[in-house]
Design a protein around this motif. Structure first.
Motif, PDB file in Angstrom:
ATOM      1  N   TYR A  87       0.649  -1.071   0.063  1.00 35.17           N
ATOM      2  CA  TYR A  87       0.112   0.038  -0.014  1.00 35.17           C
ATOM      3  C   TYR A  87       0.805   1.370   0.047  1.00 35.17           C
ATOM      4  CZ  TYR A  87      -4.022  -2.886   1.223  1.00 35.17           C
ATOM      5  OH  TYR A  87      -4.966  -3.793   1.137  1.00 35.17           O
ATOM      6  N   ARG A 110      -3.643   0.515  -3.281  1.00 41.06           N
ATOM      7  CA  ARG A 110      -2.973  -0.702  -3.097  1.00 41.06           C
ATOM      8  C   ARG A 110      -2.462  -0.924  -4.512  1.00 41.06           C
ATOM      9  NH1 ARG A 110      -6.970  -4.472  -4.589  1.00 41.06           N
ATOM     10  NH2 ARG A 110      -8.090  -3.812  -2.984  1.00 41.06           N
ATOM     11  N   LEU A 177      -5.287  -0.549   6.925  1.00 45.99           N
ATOM     12  CA  LEU A 177      -4.977  -1.153   5.575  1.00 45.99           C
ATOM     13  C   LEU A 177      -5.742  -2.647   5.633  1.00 45.99           C
ATOM     14  CD1 LEU A 177      -1.311  -0.639   5.316  1.00 45.99           C
ATOM     15  CD2 LEU A 177      -3.165   0.760   4.237  1.00 45.99           C
ATOM     16  N   GLU A 180      -8.862  -0.980   4.556  1.00 45.07           N
ATOM     17  CA  GLU A 180      -8.443  -0.047   3.478  1.00 45.07           C
ATOM     18  C   GLU A 180      -9.372   1.282   3.335  1.00 45.07           C
ATOM     19  OE1 GLU A 180      -8.975  -2.397  -0.276  1.00 45.07           O
ATOM     20  OE2 GLU A 180      -6.976  -3.042   0.045  1.00 45.07           O
TER      21      GLU A 180
END
Length: 210
Positions: A87, A110, A177, A180
């Protein structure tokens, strides 16, 4: 919890800082990842007002025409990640001056693939539209231990007071993450951050020029 009542003086992780207040255009680079985005600047005349929102980038890739025509203010790979995906955090603006004074967009990206030219292509999975006005409104990524004393990446809106310690934090988001997402959290009381832009003067205050 008593830990939340402590004065937070939190140390930045080396190499993970992202500052919009002292910006420098940079590629997404981590280990062997090829630079992510080719910088492109949109014609200034195409956007007349700073108050007009930039259209959503979520679901677009970094080689999409809409994204590639934006100015890339900042871009950095996340240094630590337990998932198999890579990422990055980036900042875009339609006009280069808006990186510090005007409307811009911070996004979580991403990594998808390399294109035919070897450039990294990222998918934009979340975004925050912001209005910067250095030093009144600044944004930056800090690695902090806030929630359950577990160190993580946080995105912070703050006032740069030109001092070693930032005391005026306005809003704070956890960079999640796994989901996201930028996840806004309640700002801890008495939160203090080390100011990455602060440089102590080497001049002797007693010295004067004749």
């Amino acid at each position: 919890m008593s830990a939340m009542k402590k004065v937070f003086i939190l140390i930045l992780a080396v190499g993970t800082l992202l500052q919009s207040c002292n910006y420098k255009a940079q590629d997404h680079v981590k280990e062997k990842v090829v630079p992510a985005m080719e910088e492109a600047i949109m014609q200034v005349g195409t956007i007349k007002k700073t108050g007009v929102p930039i259209r959503s980038f979520i679901g677009r890739t970094t080689n999409d025409t809409v994204v590639s025509k934006m100015h890339t203010c900042l871009g950095v790979m996340f240094s630590e990640n337990t998932s198999k995906n890579k990422y990055a955090l980036a900042q875009y603006s339609a006009i280069i001056d808006h990186c510090q004074h005007g409307q811009s967009k911070f996004v979580i990206e991403r990594f998808l693939r390399h294109d035919a030219n070897g450039r990294s292509v990222f998918l934009i999975v979340d975004e925050l539209d912001v209005v910067t006005n250095y030093p009144t409104v600044c944004y930056g990524k800090f690695q902090l231990a806030i929630e359950n004393d577990i160190e993580g990446d946080y995105f912070v809106e703050f006032y740069n007071n030109d001092a070693e310690i930032i005391t005026q934090v306005r809003r704070i988001w956890r960079i999640d993450l796994e989901k996201e997402k930028f996840v806004e959290i309640t700002k801890p009381k008495n939160l203090r951050l080390i100011n990455p832009d602060y440089v102590e003067s080497d001049e002797d205050p007693a010295f004067t020029n004749n």
